[in-house]
Scaffold this active site. Structure first.
Site, PDB file in Angstrom:
ATOM      1  N   SER A 128      34.428   0.574  -8.274  1.00 11.21           N
ATOM      2  CA  SER A 128      35.469   1.306  -8.833  1.00 11.21           C
ATOM      3  C   SER A 128      34.872   2.730  -9.227  1.00 11.21           C
ATOM      4  O   SER A 128      34.491   3.369  -8.215  1.00 11.21           O
ATOM      5  CB  SER A 128      36.094   0.438  -9.988  1.00 11.21           C
ATOM      6  N   ASP A 245      45.776  -3.775  -4.843  1.00 15.98           N
ATOM      7  CA  ASP A 245      45.153  -3.164  -6.100  1.00 15.98           C
ATOM      8  C   ASP A 245      46.295  -2.574  -6.762  1.00 15.98           C
ATOM      9  O   ASP A 245      47.296  -1.822  -6.100  1.00 15.98           O
ATOM     10  CB  ASP A 245      44.142  -2.042  -5.731  1.00 15.98           C
ATOM     11  N   HIS A 300      42.209  -5.653  -7.327  1.00 17.24           N
ATOM     12  CA  HIS A 300      41.057  -4.715  -7.928  1.00 17.24           C
ATOM     13  C   HIS A 300      39.868  -5.441  -8.127  1.00 17.24           C
ATOM     14  O   HIS A 300      39.809  -6.225  -9.020  1.00 17.24           O
ATOM     15  CB  HIS A 300      41.577  -3.899  -8.685  1.00 17.24           C
TER      16      HIS A 300
END
Length: 327
Positions: A128, A245, A300
């Site tokens: 991330s 995501d 995600h």
């Protein structure tokens, strides 16, 4: 990534802190279960991992990542970047802090690390927001140099929306309103981490003038040759985008794409000026097959062991001799 409401609990208690006081400084130390040995030419390159928002360097999930890396490439020395030796403070620093100062700290710490500093090169894995932070490391210092950079669900072209709040989460909604109204204030840009990679294509003047972090590392104000040349030293730059995501908006930011909320149009990297005019060297790397754009199925940071193991074997499996240089 942690829920914004959780972040707010941290933020509201620390709003009066200065950016210099947010991150206690201490030297980085290796994982306790790894021995202190000099890197060998036959061993895999050391692996450096930068975790994402709401995580900490001692989290069980990250330790599992280290185990998978070692299983995929036996002998891998894995180091988890931390901004504080206290896991709670390290977690806080993922939301609260000055990203420029954080990257500078990591640059200094890795350059002084007793094992990493002696390696001919290292591999880097960013989860991330840790992905764009590791890219900043490559661009701004790169000592020890990164051989291969792999990022999962990172926001290389920023975010155009902050995380959504729950319907009845008034604290979150109040803070979300504050963020949206004050995104470009010095206070927010020097203290709230996600705001420092916020990028609204419909307000590029505000972004270019005030962004503390992303506009700089993307060379969008002016081309810093050092950034470009350092990134071109990567042997491979691999970017994974999560197919479902909804945490990162837009998810295509993982591939440097731009999303227009009004027209809902996606402008992919090769169609953008950053590529056509080669501000970061991405076009140069692409022509030499050093860029890879990959899909990770799921939401995600919904990572499967098989996916990580395959990535580690494919991209982190090589060894480097003591005199090998990243070029």
């Amino acid at each position: 990534m942690m829920a914004l409401a959780d972040c707010l609990t941290i933020v509201l208690g620390l709003l009066s802190c200065s950016s210099a006081a947010l991150l206690p400084q201490s030297p980085l130390v290796p994982s306790p279960n790894q021995q202190f040995t000099s890197p060998q030419s036959s061993a895999p390159l050391p692996l450096v991992v930068w975790h994402g928002l709401g995580d900490n360097y001692k989290a069980d999930g990250l330790r599992s990542v280290g185990e998978i890396a070692n299983a995929a490439n036996p002998g891998t020395y894995t180091y988890f970047i931390r901004l504080d030796d206290d896991p709670s403070s390290d977690r806080t620093a993922t939301f609260l802090g000055n990203v420029t100062e954080q990257v500078f700290k990591v640059c200094s710490d890795l350059a002084a690390h007793p094992i990493l500093s002696k390696a001919s090169a290292i591999n880097a894995l960013g989860f991330s927001q840790g992905g764009q932070f590791l890219r900043a490391y490559v661009e701004r210092c790169n000592r020890p140099p990164v051989h291969t950079l792999v990022t999962f669900g990172s926001q290389h072209n920023g975010i155009s929306e902050f995380q959504n709040c729950g319907e009845n989460d008034w604290v979150c909604q109040s803070w979300d309103c504050y963020l949206k109204r004050n995104t470009w204030s010095h206070f927010v840009q020097s203290r709230l981490v996600p705001a420092q990679y916020y990028r609204d294509p419909e307000d590029l003047p505000g972004y270019l003038e005030n962004s503390n972090f992303l506009a700089d590392i993307n060379n969008e104000r002016s081309v810093k040759v050092t950034y470009k040349e350092n990134l071109k030293k990567l042997s491979k730059f691999v970017m994974y985008m999560f197919s479902e995501d909804v945490t990162v908006v837009p998810k295509e930011s993982a591939w440097f794409a731009e999303y227009n909320r009004t027209s809902e149009e996606i402008t992919w990297l090769k169609e953008r000026r950053i590529y056509k005019e080669d501000w970061l060297g991405l076009q140069w790397m692409d022509k030499r097959k050093r860029l890879e754009f990959k899909i990770a199925e799921g939401k995600h940071m919904q990572l499967r062991e098989e996916l990580l193991s395959d990535a580690f074997k494919r991209y982190f499996g090589g060894c480097a001799s003591s005199d090998e240089k990243v070029s």
